[in-house]
Design an enzyme around this catalytic site. Structure first.
Site, PDB file in Angstrom:
ATOM      1  N   TYR A 129       0.854  -1.202   0.000  1.00 37.69           N
ATOM      2  CA  TYR A 129       0.000   0.000   0.000  1.00 37.69           C
ATOM      3  C   TYR A 129       0.894   1.259   0.000  1.00 37.69           C
ATOM      4  CZ  TYR A 129      -4.293   2.677   0.710  1.00 37.69           C
ATOM      5  OH  TYR A 129      -5.346   3.550   0.560  1.00 37.69           O
ATOM      6  N   LYS A 131      -2.834   8.398   3.154  1.00 37.54           N
ATOM      7  CA  LYS A 131      -4.053   8.239   3.968  1.00 37.54           C
ATOM      8  C   LYS A 131      -3.832   8.734   5.398  1.00 37.54           C
ATOM      9  CE  LYS A 131      -7.007   6.426   0.977  1.00 37.54           C
ATOM     10  NZ  LYS A 131      -8.035   7.301   0.365  1.00 37.54           N
TER      11      LYS A 131
HETATM   12  P1  NAD Z   1     -12.634   3.951  -7.660  1.00 40.38           P
HETATM   13  O1  NAD Z   1     -11.553   3.723  -8.631  1.00 40.38           O
HETATM   14  O2  NAD Z   1     -13.995   3.556  -8.041  1.00 40.38           O
HETATM   15  O3  NAD Z   1     -12.658   5.486  -7.207  1.00 40.38           O
HETATM   16  C1  NAD Z   1     -11.508   6.303  -7.191  1.00 40.38           C
HETATM   17  C2  NAD Z   1     -11.929   7.586  -7.892  1.00 40.38           C
HETATM   18  O4  NAD Z   1     -10.885   8.565  -7.863  1.00 40.38           O
HETATM   19  C3  NAD Z   1     -12.267   7.344  -9.370  1.00 40.38           C
HETATM   20  O5  NAD Z   1     -13.592   7.757  -9.618  1.00 40.38           O
HETATM   21  C4  NAD Z   1     -11.274   8.217 -10.098  1.00 40.38           C
HETATM   22  O6  NAD Z   1     -11.787   8.756 -11.310  1.00 40.38           O
HETATM   23  C5  NAD Z   1     -11.046   9.307  -9.045  1.00 40.38           C
HETATM   24  N1  NAD Z   1      -9.875  10.125  -9.353  1.00 40.38           N
HETATM   25  C6  NAD Z   1      -8.580   9.725  -9.520  1.00 40.38           C
HETATM   26  N2  NAD Z   1      -7.825  10.777  -9.883  1.00 40.38           N
HETATM   27  C7  NAD Z   1      -8.638  11.866  -9.938  1.00 40.38           C
HETATM   28  C8  NAD Z   1      -8.467  13.234 -10.274  1.00 40.38           C
HETATM   29  N3  NAD Z   1      -7.259  13.724 -10.625  1.00 40.38           N
HETATM   30  N4  NAD Z   1      -9.544  14.076 -10.237  1.00 40.38           N
HETATM   31  C9  NAD Z   1     -10.757  13.604  -9.883  1.00 40.38           C
HETATM   32  N5  NAD Z   1     -10.995  12.315  -9.547  1.00 40.38           N
HETATM   33  C10 NAD Z   1      -9.949  11.456  -9.582  1.00 40.38           C
HETATM   34  O7  NAD Z   1     -12.157   3.191  -6.314  1.00 40.38           O
HETATM   35  P2  NAD Z   1     -12.744   3.223  -4.828  1.00 40.38           P
HETATM   36  O8  NAD Z   1     -12.158   2.031  -4.171  1.00 40.38           O
HETATM   37  O9  NAD Z   1     -14.209   3.419  -4.845  1.00 40.38           O
HETATM   38  O10 NAD Z   1     -12.014   4.504  -4.205  1.00 40.38           O
HETATM   39  C11 NAD Z   1     -12.720   5.564  -3.571  1.00 40.38           C
HETATM   40  C12 NAD Z   1     -12.017   5.949  -2.282  1.00 40.38           C
HETATM   41  O11 NAD Z   1     -12.164   4.895  -1.341  1.00 40.38           O
HETATM   42  C13 NAD Z   1     -10.532   6.215  -2.418  1.00 40.38           C
HETATM   43  O12 NAD Z   1     -10.182   7.313  -1.590  1.00 40.38           O
HETATM   44  C14 NAD Z   1      -9.934   4.953  -1.863  1.00 40.38           C
HETATM   45  O13 NAD Z   1      -8.635   5.166  -1.359  1.00 40.38           O
HETATM   46  C15 NAD Z   1     -10.902   4.654  -0.764  1.00 40.38           C
HETATM   47  N6  NAD Z   1     -10.865   3.303  -0.215  1.00 40.38           N
HETATM   48  C16 NAD Z   1     -10.954   2.219  -1.049  1.00 40.38           C
HETATM   49  C17 NAD Z   1     -10.934   0.942  -0.502  1.00 40.38           C
HETATM   50  C18 NAD Z   1     -10.987  -0.287  -1.380  1.00 40.38           C
HETATM   51  O14 NAD Z   1     -10.570  -1.356  -0.930  1.00 40.38           O
HETATM   52  N7  NAD Z   1     -11.501  -0.198  -2.597  1.00 40.38           N
HETATM   53  C19 NAD Z   1     -10.842   0.766   0.898  1.00 40.38           C
HETATM   54  C20 NAD Z   1     -10.775   1.895   1.703  1.00 40.38           C
HETATM   55  C21 NAD Z   1     -10.777   3.162   1.146  1.00 40.38           C
HETATM   56  O1  0WE Z   2      -6.947   3.181  -1.612  1.00 38.72           O
HETATM   57  C1  0WE Z   2      -6.943   2.127  -2.205  1.00 38.72           C
HETATM   58  C2  0WE Z   2      -6.485   2.045  -3.640  1.00 38.72           C
HETATM   59  C3  0WE Z   2      -5.902   3.323  -4.121  1.00 38.72           C
HETATM   60  C4  0WE Z   2      -5.235   3.281  -5.471  1.00 38.72           C
HETATM   61  C5  0WE Z   2      -5.265   2.202  -6.334  1.00 38.72           C
HETATM   62  C6  0WE Z   2      -4.611   2.274  -7.573  1.00 38.72           C
HETATM   63  C7  0WE Z   2      -4.562   1.118  -8.531  1.00 38.72           C
HETATM   64  C8  0WE Z   2      -4.354   1.573  -9.958  1.00 38.72           C
HETATM   65  C9  0WE Z   2      -4.535   4.399  -5.833  1.00 38.72           C
HETATM   66  N1  0WE Z   2      -3.902   4.495  -7.010  1.00 38.72           N
HETATM   67  C10 0WE Z   2      -3.931   3.463  -7.889  1.00 38.72           C
HETATM   68  N2  0WE Z   2      -3.268   3.596  -9.076  1.00 38.72           N
HETATM   69  C11 0WE Z   2      -3.369   2.702 -10.085  1.00 38.72           C
HETATM   70  O2  0WE Z   2      -2.722   2.836 -11.135  1.00 38.72           O
HETATM   71  N3  0WE Z   2      -7.361   0.991  -1.532  1.00 38.72           N
HETATM   72  C12 0WE Z   2      -7.634   1.071  -0.123  1.00 38.72           C
HETATM   73  C13 0WE Z   2      -7.458  -0.347  -2.167  1.00 38.72           C
HETATM   74  C14 0WE Z   2      -6.162  -1.061  -1.970  1.00 38.72           C
HETATM   75  O3  0WE Z   2      -5.108  -0.824  -2.772  1.00 38.72           O
HETATM   76  C15 0WE Z   2      -4.066  -1.604  -2.298  1.00 38.72           C
HETATM   77  C16 0WE Z   2      -4.476  -2.328  -1.181  1.00 38.72           C
HETATM   78  C17 0WE Z   2      -5.824  -1.977  -0.951  1.00 38.72           C
HETATM   79  C18 0WE Z   2      -6.698  -2.460   0.152  1.00 38.72           C
HETATM   80  C19 0WE Z   2      -2.760  -1.707  -2.776  1.00 38.72           C
HETATM   81  C20 0WE Z   2      -1.875  -2.563  -2.126  1.00 38.72           C
HETATM   82  C21 0WE Z   2      -2.273  -3.284  -1.007  1.00 38.72           C
HETATM   83  C22 0WE Z   2      -3.583  -3.183  -0.512  1.00 38.72           C
END
Ligand code: NAD
Ligand code: 0WE
Length: 261
Positions: free
Chosen positions: A155, A162
């Site tokens: 991560y 974060k």
């Molecule tokens: P997602 O890919 O659906 O959403 C991420 C969003 O960020 C996308 O809509 C993307 O277009 C937007 N984004 C990236 N660069 C941008 C920019 N320059 N301007 C505007 N928007 C931009 O994935 P998600 O998992 O729904 O992520 C949403 C949030 O939840 C993130 O902050 C992520 O870190 C957090 N999160 C995700 C998880 C997981 O496991 N998926 C867990 C905890 C927290």
């Molecule tokens: O916040 C996240 C993911 C954020 C994210 C994911 C990507 C993948 C594609 C940010 N930037 C990028 N850029 C890319 O090109 N999470 C909480 C989901 C997540 O991501 C991981 C996790 C978990 C959970 C990455 C490594 C290990 C665990």
């Protein structure tokens, strides 16, 4: 408690129907809110527009949050359309893929700054732009992850971002509290969204998570949506500067053993 009738929400971060922001939008709609959407890049419009329209929304605007001009424009349009808003949702994160593999110590300056610009500073910029649209108070919500507090392999720079996001959320809560604007974060468990796709070993990670977490299951975007609706409702009027875990209880465990396979 999850009553949002008459409230207007602006949601940043829907990319597709797997997005956490989409789970939040569905829950807000079910609770009676009116919703505006903003997406990152032109190519996403074909995904986001039909989703937004299915919830009766006609505010669907592009905004790359690295651009101050784009943020100014989208909030000018929001002011025209809604006059005021009650809720801002920030569900945005990005780091270079190469920085989510290997060792954190190898993170480049550019990679570090990019991750913090998109994933953290954007919360400051969006919140400041939303303030004039919240004259009577409101709720700002962001999404964080456990990797802010404890090391989660790979991560890496996102974990550091974060940690900064969570501190940013608290400083914003302190600044905006006197104006009745609450600022909170939801720390979600791992969910297979676009941002999680292509992370090698994510499936295995979700399986072991569900084996260890007290509720013995992964969380869904609808679980996060339900909690987001609560935090954005008057039922949470006494809550600000808080991280609410929507993680099946994973974060309370001190020893990660899974008895049941
Ligand atoms: P997602 O890919 O659906 O959403 C991420 C969003 O960020 C996308 O809509 C993307 O277009 C937007 N984004 C990236 N660069 C941008 C920019 N320059 N301007 C505007 N928007 C931009 O994935 P998600 O998992 O729904 O992520 C949403 C949030 O939840 C993130 O902050 C992520 O870190 C957090 N999160 C995700 C998880 C997981 O496991 N998926 C867990 C905890 C927290
Ligand atoms: O916040 C996240 C993911 C954020 C994210 C994911 C990507 C993948 C594609 C940010 N930037 C990028 N850029 C890319 O090109 N999470 C909480 C989901 C997540 O991501 C991981 C996790 C978990 C959970 C990455 C490594 C290990 C665990």
């Amino acid at each position: 408690m999850m009553e949002l009738t008459g409230k207007k929400a602006l949601i940043f971060g829907v990319a597709n129907d797997h997005s956490i922001a989409w789970g939040i939008a569905k829950a807000f709609h079910a609770a009676g809110a009116e919703i505006g959407f903003s997406y990152a890049v032109p190519t996403l419009e074909k995904r986001v527009r039909p989703l937004a329209e299915s919830l009766g929304s006609d505010f669907i605007e592009e905004c790359d949050v690295t651009s101050d001009a784009a943020i100014e424009t989208v909030f000018a349009k929001a002011k025209d359309r809604f006059r005021t808003i009650d809720i801002l949702v920030h569900a945005i994160a990005f780091a270079n893929r190469e920085d989510l593999a290997g060792r954190f110590v190898d993170t480049s300056r550019d990679g570090f700054l990019l991750a913090h610009n998109i994933s953290v500073y954007s919360l400051v910029a969006l919140t400041r732009a939303a303030m004039p649209l919240m004259p009577e108070g409101g709720s700002v919500l962001t999404l964080t992850y456990y990797g802010a507090e404890k090391v989660v392999p790979k991560y890496n720079v996102m974990g550091v971002a974060k940690a900064s996001l969570e501190a940013t959320m608290r400083y914003l809560a302190s600044d905006l509290g006197p104006q009745g604007i609450r600022v909170n974060a939801i720390s979600a468990g791992p969910i297979r969204t676009l941002a999680a796709s292509g992370i090698s070993g994510f499936r295995d990670y979700q399986r072991s998570f569900a084996g260890v977490a007290p509720l013995r299951r992964n969380v869904t975007i609808d679980d996060v949506g339900a909690s987001a609706a609560f935090l954005s409702s008057d039922g949470a009027r006494g809550i600000t500067g808080e991280v609410l875990y929507v993680d099946s209880g994973y974060n309370i465990m001190g020893m990660l053993t899974s008895e049941d396979e």
